[in-house]
Motif scaffolding. Structure first.
Motif, short mmCIF file in Angstrom:
data_model
loop_
_atom_site.label_atom_id
_atom_site.label_comp_id
_atom_site.label_asym_id
_atom_site.label_seq_id
_atom_site.Cartn_x
_atom_site.Cartn_y
_atom_site.Cartn_z
N MET B 144 0.82 -1.20 0.00
CA MET B 144 0.00 0.00 0.00
C MET B 144 0.86 1.26 0.00
O MET B 144 0.49 2.28 -0.57
N VAL B 145 2.04 1.17 0.64
CA VAL B 145 2.93 2.32 0.72
C VAL B 145 3.35 2.79 -0.67
O VAL B 145 3.73 3.93 -0.86
N PHE B 146 3.29 1.88 -1.67
CA PHE B 146 3.68 2.27 -3.02
C PHE B 146 2.48 2.58 -3.89
O PHE B 146 2.63 3.10 -4.99
N ARG B 147 1.27 2.22 -3.42
CA ARG B 147 0.11 2.48 -4.24
C ARG B 147 -0.35 3.92 -4.04
O ARG B 147 -1.44 4.29 -4.34
N GLY B 148 0.55 4.69 -3.44
CA GLY B 148 0.43 6.12 -3.51
C GLY B 148 -0.48 6.81 -2.54
O GLY B 148 -0.65 6.39 -1.41
N ARG C 26 11.33 1.96 -12.68
CA ARG C 26 10.99 0.87 -13.58
C ARG C 26 9.59 0.34 -13.31
O ARG C 26 8.89 -0.12 -14.20
N ASN C 27 9.19 0.36 -12.03
CA ASN C 27 7.88 -0.17 -11.67
C ASN C 27 6.82 0.93 -11.67
O ASN C 27 5.75 0.74 -11.12
N GLN C 28 7.17 2.06 -12.26
CA GLN C 28 6.23 3.16 -12.42
C GLN C 28 5.60 3.60 -11.11
O GLN C 28 4.44 3.99 -11.06
N MET C 29 6.36 3.48 -10.02
CA MET C 29 5.88 3.99 -8.75
C MET C 29 5.96 5.50 -8.76
O MET C 29 6.93 6.07 -9.26
#
Lengths: 210, 210, 210
Positions: B144-148, C26-29
């Motif tokens: 979740m921390v990367f799902r913005g 690369r992972n479009q984060m």
């Protein structure tokens, strides 16, 4: 005195190293990455246990654990290369054996350092479960602990049998062997007859995160 | 004296345990693996925080945390079984509440042990973020921390508000509540209006590893 | 005296922070999740090393590590936004450089605290490998350590060269530089010519878990 502690730990490490090597083989990993996966599986749980108990990590003053991992991994590699048919659920059975050693050893080590019985059982479960968890995460599989068949329950039962027998005055070694046997038999039975405890009913996935 | 520390910690643990149980339900996990996922989510961050601070892990001398996890998980299971429609973003909101407790508590605990303000905020963020990270990794989802939606930013802001108020002479409890509220409101607003901070422009994936 | 220890550590942290930022790209984060991934990659391995050695975690009393991560991540973001073509295997090469610093530094730190040579090399390897492992797990990729090309072997060789030179009476700094160079050259050669050590033959996946 507590020499058998050392041997139980070492056996658990070796068995988990074999299970890590087999997982590497299933995932067609080549090279010495196999050794990495074997090591992580074998010492992950015990390392976490010792960090949490704030005692020296088992392998920090003892080369034996790395020898055990290395021998176990190489032996597994040789075996697999020469005899390619390995029974279907070998990995699960080895995992169960490693679990039996680690859960009881972890519970005992926690008791030694004065935790409550509940915390000791939890810490034992953790040290048994975490090595395999890391193995499965690194292989990008659903961790075995979630693929059911009483996985976590067997750990709690094993730890419970062990601490209950201790409380009833049983000798340490016999209580250990009883706890390990209870855990192993329950887990093997659960694998064989695919026993599960469904806690959620069948459902459509209504809780959709965006 | 600092009894409310204990209760904040316990509340954070319970909320994260609920979020772990819901994640288990979304992934159709059955059996007591649910308890494992709830536990890992609930005590993962706090355990890491205490290991790094080299203080006794919160739950090592206190059974309450395991009771809290158990009660939270069982209550969630019962609720879910009896009322299958759960609002869309319940998991995100619970995660935000747990985050608010853990980040501020972690920041405070680090300050107590004499770290710099910057390190305290980082450690608070870590202890808030890591339990959910492990939960998501075990469920094989993008953390979740990367799902913005400002996830990490809200932690830094919450920790910043708290330490700034302390520096300005505010009382500890009121500074804590202010920090938690700031974190929670910002995160909820970010979820509601889907606020993000794009740092990379749209791009085709030109950096291909073999 | 051992000022270069500090600089080697800091350089390793910065390089791994860049590799974490590139992985995020690369992972479009988007958003500050980038900073989280950069931090985890950069301090994951060193943190684990220090926890296991039971010494204060490198960054706990020193803000420099977070400044290094922040500067490295922001510089990488700016670079990537302004010049979108990044050579194919930049991530692998940076990972190799970070590895060289961390493995040798980790080995030395373990020796400082009195472990055996074998355990020191293992701990050095662990501290070099684990940051990248966490990065890859969080990005849901197969960890680079398993995608072969002598990854783990280079760590063992680098650590071996370093400890052998020390045992032969070489000065610490020159032994370190030699160990790092050996590790880096071997890894770069392995990437360039795709050298692997297959330990398992080709096989169909006969070990199917249910």
């Amino acid at each position: 005195m507590t020499t058998y502690f050392f041997w139980f730990d070492l056996l658990g490490v070796a068995v988990f190293a074999v299970s890590g090597t087999l997982a590497a083989w299933r995932n067609q990993m080549d090279g010495f990455g196999v050794i990495v996966l074997a090591s992580v599986t074998a010492i992950g749980g015990g390392t976490l246990r010792d960090l949490i108990l704030d005692v020296p990590v088992i392998w920090i003053n003892n080369n034996s654990y790395f020898y055990a991992i290395f021998i176990a991994a190489v032996a597994t590699i040789l075996l697999v290369r020469n005899r390619l048919t390995i029974p279907n659920n070998t990995l699960q059975i080895l995992d169960a054996i490693g679990l039996a050693f680690f859960v009881i050893m972890g519970t005992q080590k926690a008791l030694d350092y004065g935790t409550s019985t509940l915390v000791a059982i939890m810490l034992g479960t953790m040290s048994g479960v975490c090595g395999g968890m890391i193995r499965d995460v690194l292989c990008r599989e659903i961790p075995m602990v979630f693929r059911g068949e009483l996985y976590a329950v067997t750990c709690l039962v094993g730890g419970g049998v062990y601490t209950s027998l201790l409380a009833l005055g049983a000798g340490q070694l016999s209580a250990m062997l009883a706890g390990m046997s209870a855990l192993l038999l329950l887990r093997l039975a659960a694998i064989k007859w695919q026993i599960t405890i469904p806690v959620f009913g069948k459902h459509h996935n209504e809780l959709n995160e965006p």
